[in-house]
Scaffold this active site. Structure first.
Site: not given
Length: 319
Positions: A147-148
């Site tokens: 995930d970012k």
């Protein structure tokens, strides 16, 4: 992002492909735009494909991305490279970096940085291909993602043979991924295993949720160990046996220990109001292309973890 909703009339006489039905509407989208720009399709609240057939009374909700670029270009972005050979590049991904170009994040991604690092040219964004082909084109060398806001180890492939070699290990779950995280909440058991299905949250399309006693969604398995607790905070080490979107974040919330700094599955914390997601991929054990033995890659504990734990130790006794 633009959002489109339509309900199939109750007197609609047949069942037809979703993309064909949408293209036939006066305010609909042509099939080319559907293939290249759609980020999510829901039919009656459930994730669906363009090929699914819709019928009378079906509710269709589609989210898509406008302004898709024509080219994905190399960018000179510094990378923290842990290991590299002729087949793979292992990176300690910074928090805030998106793994590959996608809706809302067409530049500044790990893929853009790797293209530059590998000395490769940009590539054309596909507009007319099938959805899977379009997505695959956007992520050369990417065999898994973070995930970012999740930092840590990610392994990438520099050629097609290496990509297939690594993908086979992710598919068979023979490799090992380990994370560290800090949560709000203390688990009932110090060590445990979480087995649930993960589905999209029907109340919020940006979230997922863990559910049991159903065949809906995708099976997810997480093994956790609580290293220590301070007040109502806990430090965990986690291994995942499956790789579902938001799996660790969803599973930790499921056992009453949402991750500190998680803007989607947790609330802002009064002690750490500026905390970002306290989730880090700390170790990867994998067989490199052509090797019979496993190689283990590790990263140092991020500074944000060290500062948080130090503050916890000063404020609360260890449990």
């Amino acid at each position: 992002m633009p959002f489109f909703s339509a309900k199939v009339p109750k007197d609609f006489p047949e069942a037809i492909r979703l993309d064909k039905y949408i293209a036939s509407l006066p305010n609909g989208m042509n099939r080319s735009k559907l293939k290249s720009g759609v980020t999510e399709i829901l039919v009656n609240g459930k994730a669906s494909k363009l090929s699914q057939k819709v019928k009378a009374n079906d509710q269709i909700d589609i989210q898509w991305e406008d302004n898709i670029p024509d080219d994905i270009m190399p960018e000179d972005i510094p990378l923290d490279i842990i290991y590299e050979d002729e087949n793979v590049t292992v990176v300690n991904k910074a928090q805030g970096m998106v793994t590959h170009p996608a809706c809302g994040n067409w530049t500044g991604t790990l893929v853009n940085a790797l293209l530059y690092h590998w000395g490769r040219e940009g590539f054309k964004e596909l507009k007319e291909a099938g959805k899977e082909e379009i997505l695959k084109n956007r992520r050369p060398g990417i065999v898994h993602r973070l995930d970012k806001e999740t930092s840590g180890i990610i392994i990438t492939a520099k050629n097609r043979d290496s990509e297939e070699w690594l993908q086979a290990q992710f598919k068979s779950r023979t490799l090992q991924k380990e994370y560290i995280l800090i949560t709000n909440g203390v688990p009932k058991q110090k060590t445990g295993e979480i087995r649930t299905q993960i589905i999209r949250d029907p109340k919020n399309r940006h979230r997922f949720k863990a559910v049991e006693d159903t065949e809906e969604g995708k099976f997810a398995r997480t093994i956790y160990h609580c290293i220590a607790s301070y007040g109502n905070y806990s430090l965990f080490r986690v291994r995942i046996k499956t790789g579902r979107t938001h799996q660790i974040r969803v599973h930790m919330k499921y056992i009453g220990c949402p991750i500190l700094g998680d803007s989607i599955y947790n609330k802002k914390d009064s002690v750490f109001p500026d905390a970002t997601l306290m989730l880090h991929s700390v170790q990867l054990k994998v067989k490199l292309p052509g090797k019979n033995d496993f190689t283990t890659f590790r990263t140092k504990t991020p500074e944000r973890f060290l500062k948080t734990v130090n503050k916890l130790k000063k404020r609360f006794p260890k449990k």
